[in-house]
Design a protein around this motif. Structure first.
Motif, PDB file in Angstrom:
ATOM      1  N   SER A  12      71.205  41.828 110.206  1.00  0.00           N
ATOM      2  CA  SER A  12      69.821  42.131 109.828  1.00  0.00           C
ATOM      3  C   SER A  12      69.009  42.659 111.004  1.00  0.00           C
ATOM      4  O   SER A  12      68.234  43.612 110.855  1.00  0.00           O
ATOM      5  N   ALA A  13      69.156  42.037 112.171  1.00  0.00           N
ATOM      6  CA  ALA A  13      68.376  42.466 113.335  1.00  0.00           C
ATOM      7  C   ALA A  13      68.742  43.896 113.735  1.00  0.00           C
ATOM      8  O   ALA A  13      67.876  44.685 114.119  1.00  0.00           O
ATOM      9  N   LYS A  14      70.025  44.227 113.650  1.00  0.00           N
ATOM     10  CA  LYS A  14      70.449  45.585 113.988  1.00  0.00           C
ATOM     11  C   LYS A  14      69.856  46.592 113.012  1.00  0.00           C
ATOM     12  O   LYS A  14      69.375  47.663 113.411  1.00  0.00           O
ATOM     13  N   ALA A  15      69.865  46.259 111.711  1.00  0.00           N
ATOM     14  CA  ALA A  15      69.301  47.164 110.711  1.00  0.00           C
ATOM     15  C   ALA A  15      67.806  47.337 110.912  1.00  0.00           C
ATOM     16  O   ALA A  15      67.276  48.458 110.836  1.00  0.00           O
ATOM     17  N   SER A  16      67.103  46.229 111.180  1.00  0.00           N
ATOM     18  CA  SER A  16      65.656  46.303 111.397  1.00  0.00           C
ATOM     19  C   SER A  16      65.346  47.124 112.641  1.00  0.00           C
ATOM     20  O   SER A  16      64.408  47.941 112.644  1.00  0.00           O
ATOM     21  N   GLY A  17      66.112  46.919 113.697  1.00  0.00           N
ATOM     22  CA  GLY A  17      65.901  47.687 114.917  1.00  0.00           C
ATOM     23  C   GLY A  17      66.141  49.177 114.704  1.00  0.00           C
ATOM     24  O   GLY A  17      65.399  50.015 115.226  1.00  0.00           O
ATOM     25  N   LEU A  18      67.190  49.510 113.927  1.00  0.00           N
ATOM     26  CA  LEU A  18      67.477  50.913 113.646  1.00  0.00           C
ATOM     27  C   LEU A  18      66.348  51.546 112.846  1.00  0.00           C
ATOM     28  O   LEU A  18      65.885  52.652 113.166  1.00  0.00           O
ATOM     29  N   LEU A  19      65.877  50.855 111.801  1.00  0.00           N
ATOM     30  CA  LEU A  19      64.791  51.418 110.993  1.00  0.00           C
ATOM     31  C   LEU A  19      63.542  51.634 111.844  1.00  0.00           C
ATOM     32  O   LEU A  19      62.902  52.690 111.772  1.00  0.00           O
ATOM     33  N   ASP A  20      63.204  50.652 112.678  1.00  0.00           N
ATOM     34  CA  ASP A  20      62.025  50.790 113.531  1.00  0.00           C
ATOM     35  C   ASP A  20      62.167  51.973 114.485  1.00  0.00           C
ATOM     36  O   ASP A  20      61.211  52.722 114.720  1.00  0.00           O
ATOM     37  N   LEU A  65      65.162  37.885 104.945  1.00  0.00           N
ATOM     38  CA  LEU A  65      65.198  37.206 106.235  1.00  0.00           C
ATOM     39  C   LEU A  65      64.671  38.173 107.282  1.00  0.00           C
ATOM     40  O   LEU A  65      65.344  39.127 107.669  1.00  0.00           O
ATOM     41  N   ALA A  66      63.436  37.962 107.732  1.00  0.00           N
ATOM     42  CA  ALA A  66      62.807  38.823 108.725  1.00  0.00           C
ATOM     43  C   ALA A  66      63.157  38.312 110.108  1.00  0.00           C
ATOM     44  O   ALA A  66      62.875  37.154 110.445  1.00  0.00           O
ATOM     45  N   LEU A  67      63.770  39.152 110.908  1.00  0.00           N
ATOM     46  CA  LEU A  67      64.223  38.766 112.242  1.00  0.00           C
ATOM     47  C   LEU A  67      63.467  39.547 113.305  1.00  0.00           C
ATOM     48  O   LEU A  67      63.194  40.732 113.144  1.00  0.00           O
ATOM     49  N   GLU A  68      63.152  38.859 114.397  1.00  0.00           N
ATOM     50  CA  GLU A  68      62.595  39.520 115.567  1.00  0.00           C
ATOM     51  C   GLU A  68      63.598  39.428 116.697  1.00  0.00           C
ATOM     52  O   GLU A  68      64.112  38.344 116.999  1.00  0.00           O
ATOM     53  N   GLN A  69      63.869  40.561 117.310  1.00  0.00           N
ATOM     54  CA  GLN A  69      64.827  40.604 118.405  1.00  0.00           C
ATOM     55  C   GLN A  69      64.170  40.052 119.659  1.00  0.00           C
ATOM     56  O   GLN A  69      63.218  40.627 120.195  1.00  0.00           O
ATOM     57  N   LEU A  70      64.621  38.889 120.140  1.00  0.00           N
ATOM     58  CA  LEU A  70      64.087  38.315 121.373  1.00  0.00           C
ATOM     59  C   LEU A  70      64.639  39.042 122.592  1.00  0.00           C
ATOM     60  O   LEU A  70      63.936  39.286 123.573  1.00  0.00           O
ATOM     61  N   THR A  71      65.927  39.351 122.541  1.00  0.00           N
ATOM     62  CA  THR A  71      66.605  40.128 123.571  1.00  0.00           C
ATOM     63  C   THR A  71      67.601  41.020 122.830  1.00  0.00           C
ATOM     64  O   THR A  71      67.756  40.895 121.615  1.00  0.00           O
ATOM     65  N   PRO A  72      68.290  41.911 123.520  1.00  0.00           N
ATOM     66  CA  PRO A  72      69.324  42.689 122.830  1.00  0.00           C
ATOM     67  C   PRO A  72      70.424  41.830 122.218  1.00  0.00           C
ATOM     68  O   PRO A  72      71.201  42.307 121.392  1.00  0.00           O
ATOM     69  N   HIS A  73      70.494  40.545 122.589  1.00  0.00           N
ATOM     70  CA  HIS A  73      71.581  39.696 122.142  1.00  0.00           C
ATOM     71  C   HIS A  73      71.146  38.546 121.233  1.00  0.00           C
ATOM     72  O   HIS A  73      72.001  37.884 120.642  1.00  0.00           O
ATOM     73  N   SER A  74      69.845  38.279 121.142  1.00  0.00           N
ATOM     74  CA  SER A  74      69.371  37.128 120.378  1.00  0.00           C
ATOM     75  C   SER A  74      68.198  37.526 119.500  1.00  0.00           C
ATOM     76  O   SER A  74      67.379  38.380 119.873  1.00  0.00           O
ATOM     77  N   ALA A  75      68.125  36.878 118.325  1.00  0.00           N
ATOM     78  CA  ALA A  75      67.029  37.134 117.393  1.00  0.00           C
ATOM     79  C   ALA A  75      66.612  35.822 116.753  1.00  0.00           C
ATOM     80  O   ALA A  75      67.370  34.854 116.707  1.00  0.00           O
ATOM     81  N   ASP A 106      53.533  41.628 123.384  1.00  0.00           N
ATOM     82  CA  ASP A 106      54.405  41.657 124.562  1.00  0.00           C
ATOM     83  C   ASP A 106      54.280  42.994 125.281  1.00  0.00           C
ATOM     84  O   ASP A 106      54.004  44.027 124.654  1.00  0.00           O
ATOM     85  N   PRO A 107      54.512  43.012 126.608  1.00  0.00           N
ATOM     86  CA  PRO A 107      54.418  44.279 127.339  1.00  0.00           C
ATOM     87  C   PRO A 107      55.451  45.303 126.910  1.00  0.00           C
ATOM     88  O   PRO A 107      55.232  46.499 127.029  1.00  0.00           O
ATOM     89  N   GLN A 108      56.586  44.849 126.394  1.00  0.00           N
ATOM     90  CA  GLN A 108      57.580  45.791 125.894  1.00  0.00           C
ATOM     91  C   GLN A 108      58.472  45.095 124.886  1.00  0.00           C
ATOM     92  O   GLN A 108      58.937  43.980 125.106  1.00  0.00           O
ATOM     93  N   THR A 109      58.690  45.748 123.752  1.00  0.00           N
ATOM     94  CA  THR A 109      59.542  45.207 122.712  1.00  0.00           C
ATOM     95  C   THR A 109      60.947  45.765 122.850  1.00  0.00           C
ATOM     96  O   THR A 109      61.172  46.728 123.590  1.00  0.00           O
ATOM     97  N   PRO A 110      61.941  45.181 122.144  1.00  0.00           N
ATOM     98  CA  PRO A 110      63.315  45.662 122.289  1.00  0.00           C
ATOM     99  C   PRO A 110      63.505  47.139 121.965  1.00  0.00           C
ATOM    100  O   PRO A 110      64.431  47.766 122.459  1.00  0.00           O
ATOM    101  N   ASP A 111      62.617  47.729 121.123  1.00  0.00           N
ATOM    102  CA  ASP A 111      62.783  49.152 120.800  1.00  0.00           C
ATOM    103  C   ASP A 111      62.174  50.053 121.867  1.00  0.00           C
ATOM    104  O   ASP A 111      62.197  51.280 121.740  1.00  0.00           O
ATOM    105  N   GLY A 112      61.577  49.448 122.929  1.00  0.00           N
ATOM    106  CA  GLY A 112      61.063  50.246 124.036  1.00  0.00           C
ATOM    107  C   GLY A 112      59.592  50.574 123.927  1.00  0.00           C
ATOM    108  O   GLY A 112      59.019  51.167 124.840  1.00  0.00           O
ATOM    109  N   SER A 113      58.921  50.235 122.825  1.00  0.00           N
ATOM    110  CA  SER A 113      57.498  50.517 122.701  1.00  0.00           C
ATOM    111  C   SER A 113      56.713  49.591 123.609  1.00  0.00           C
ATOM    112  O   SER A 113      57.162  48.505 123.953  1.00  0.00           O
TER     113      SER A 113
END
Length: 419
Positions: free
Chosen positions: A95-103, A130-140, A291-298
């Motif tokens: 789910s986190a990978k799909a959400s990150g890709l869509l974003d 199930l809404a997931l937020e990516q805390l790091t590239p490895h954890s959500a 946050d100063p920067q999110t996992p997608d780089g924004s």
């Protein structure tokens, strides 16, 4: 068959027009973002269409994924794009990978407006996802959300408010959890009261961000507070909070002591620092930011974490004034925690880091009070209890006289970050 199905309709796309017309340019972008998301491409098809006069008329593409599929159709005549991502979660949660890709895809097409839908397929049921937020590239971390009560793409970010069984109403910005009805007091009480109680009589405060109204509501509990400047860059956050998050702000957004400024906090503070005035002498400055920067780089709020900005905040503080900000998770974001602590120490004489576990964030969270004179660590539980009684602060759910010194009792691994 259990999985997550995401769709997005993007309007008024401000990307390079070739991205909507050229199958090769679209392919490079889509393949790159899919690979970065961690999903596995096993096949692809990009088909360009032509208008009656032979001119380019859009592209349809499909990526076959080991996890399922991605489909895109561009509508250059409307500057629009439709997106469809589906991932299977049978053997692992994608789910986190799909959400990150869509974003990432939405960010690349840069729509002025977009509408997204999330559907839990198979075992999810009940219209929840199930809404997931990516805390790091490895954890959500995440929780199940009902279909959105409100969602919109403002000029600054994607805003969503939805119900959850555990947290009540939840606000997310660009897919990141911001606040919820049932746990907001963990964050807001600990952001506000350690510094406000340490100050003998806070009268004027500046909040950068804080559009949900939670930090304003906590500050207004102090009877000496006469004026709050709430500088929120995105008026849409305040509008939706007024309508849906009354249990968080409890009317504080419309209190006459709160002055609203719809401006970038970085620009507001630097301008005020260049032109000192009595109304810019604040007893407290709260950086209630994303946050100063999110996992997608924004990085919408990145400027407000720089040393230049902290120096400008320092210039706006009255005697005995203090700045409060969050530092991120000392476990998931140790480098950020340490770097921000060092920046604060380079500007202020006293920096007091502390931690609190925030359920919605799924992590131990770091904060800090920075001042030249104010030392919240020096207040013992007896002094805090006395000030709580004097100020009539009886309706707190987290913060109390015993909690105050405990907040500043740091584990060794946190003490060492940025020390």
């Amino acid at each position: 068959m259990q999985g997550l199905h995401l769709t997005a309709d993007c309007y008024g796309c401000r990307c390079d027009g070739a991205l909507l017309l050229d199958p090769e340019q679209l392919r490079r972008f889509v393949v790159q973002q899919t690979t970065l998301s961690g999903l596995t491409i096993v096949g692809e098809k990009f088909h360009p269409f032509q208008a009656a006069d032979g001119s380019a008329a859009g592209v349809t593409c499909a990526l076959l994924l080991a996890e399922s599929h991605l489909a895109i159709h561009t509508w250059p005549e409307r500057n629009a794009v439709t997106l469809d991502v589906y991932v299977c979660n049978y053997t692992s949660d994608n789910s986190a990978k799909a959400s990150g890709l869509l974003d990432a895809l939405i960010a690349g097409f840069a729509p002025s407006q977009s509408q997204t839908h999330r559907l839990q397929r198979g075992e999810g049921g009940a219209g929840q996802t199930l809404a997931l937020e990516q805390l790091t590239p490895h954890s959500a971390y995440g929780t199940r959300l009902s279909p959105p009560l409100a969602q919109m793409q403002s000029p600054f970010q994607r805003i969503e408010i939805a119900d959850s069984a555990e947290f009540g109403k939840v606000m997310r910005l660009d897919g990141a959890f911001m606040t919820s009805e049932r746990d907001e007091f963990f964050y807001h009480e600990c952001l506000v009261h350690p510094a406000a109680l340490a100050h003998p009589q806070p009268r004027r405060a500046l909040i950068i961000g804080g559009g949900d109204g939670g930090s304003s509501e906590e500050l207004l509990k102090h009877p000496s507070i006469a004026h709050i400047t709430l500088c929120e860059i995105d008026p849409a956050v305040i509008q939706l909070a007024r309508r849906h998050l009354q249990q968080i702000h409890r009317g504080a957004l419309d209190d006459p002591r709160v002055r609203h400024v719809a401006q970038d906090g970085f620009a507001f503070v630097l301008e005020a620092a260049r032109h000192p005035a009595a109304e810019h002498a604040y007893d407290l400055i709260l950086l209630d930011l994303t946050d100063p920067q999110t996992p997608d780089g924004s990085a919408l709020a990145a400027d407000c974490y720089t040393r230049e900005f902290l120096q400008a905040c320092h210039a706006l503080l009255a005697d005995n004034g203090a700045l409060v900000m969050h530092l991120g998770s000392p476990f998931h974001h140790p480098q950020r925690f340490g770097l921000l602590r060092q920046r604060l120490s380079s500007v202020f004489r006293q920096v007091s880091p502390y931690t609190v576990y925030v359920p919605l964030y799924g992590a131990l969270w770091g904060m800090a009070v920075a001042s030249d004179t104010l030392a919240p660590r020096g207040l013992d539980s007896g002094a805090v209890a006395s000030r709580l009684r004097e100020r009539g602060l009886h309706d707190l759910q987290y913060y109390n006289a015993e909690v105050h010194p405990a907040l500043f009792a740091l584990p060794n691994f946190v003490q060492n970050l940025g020390a």
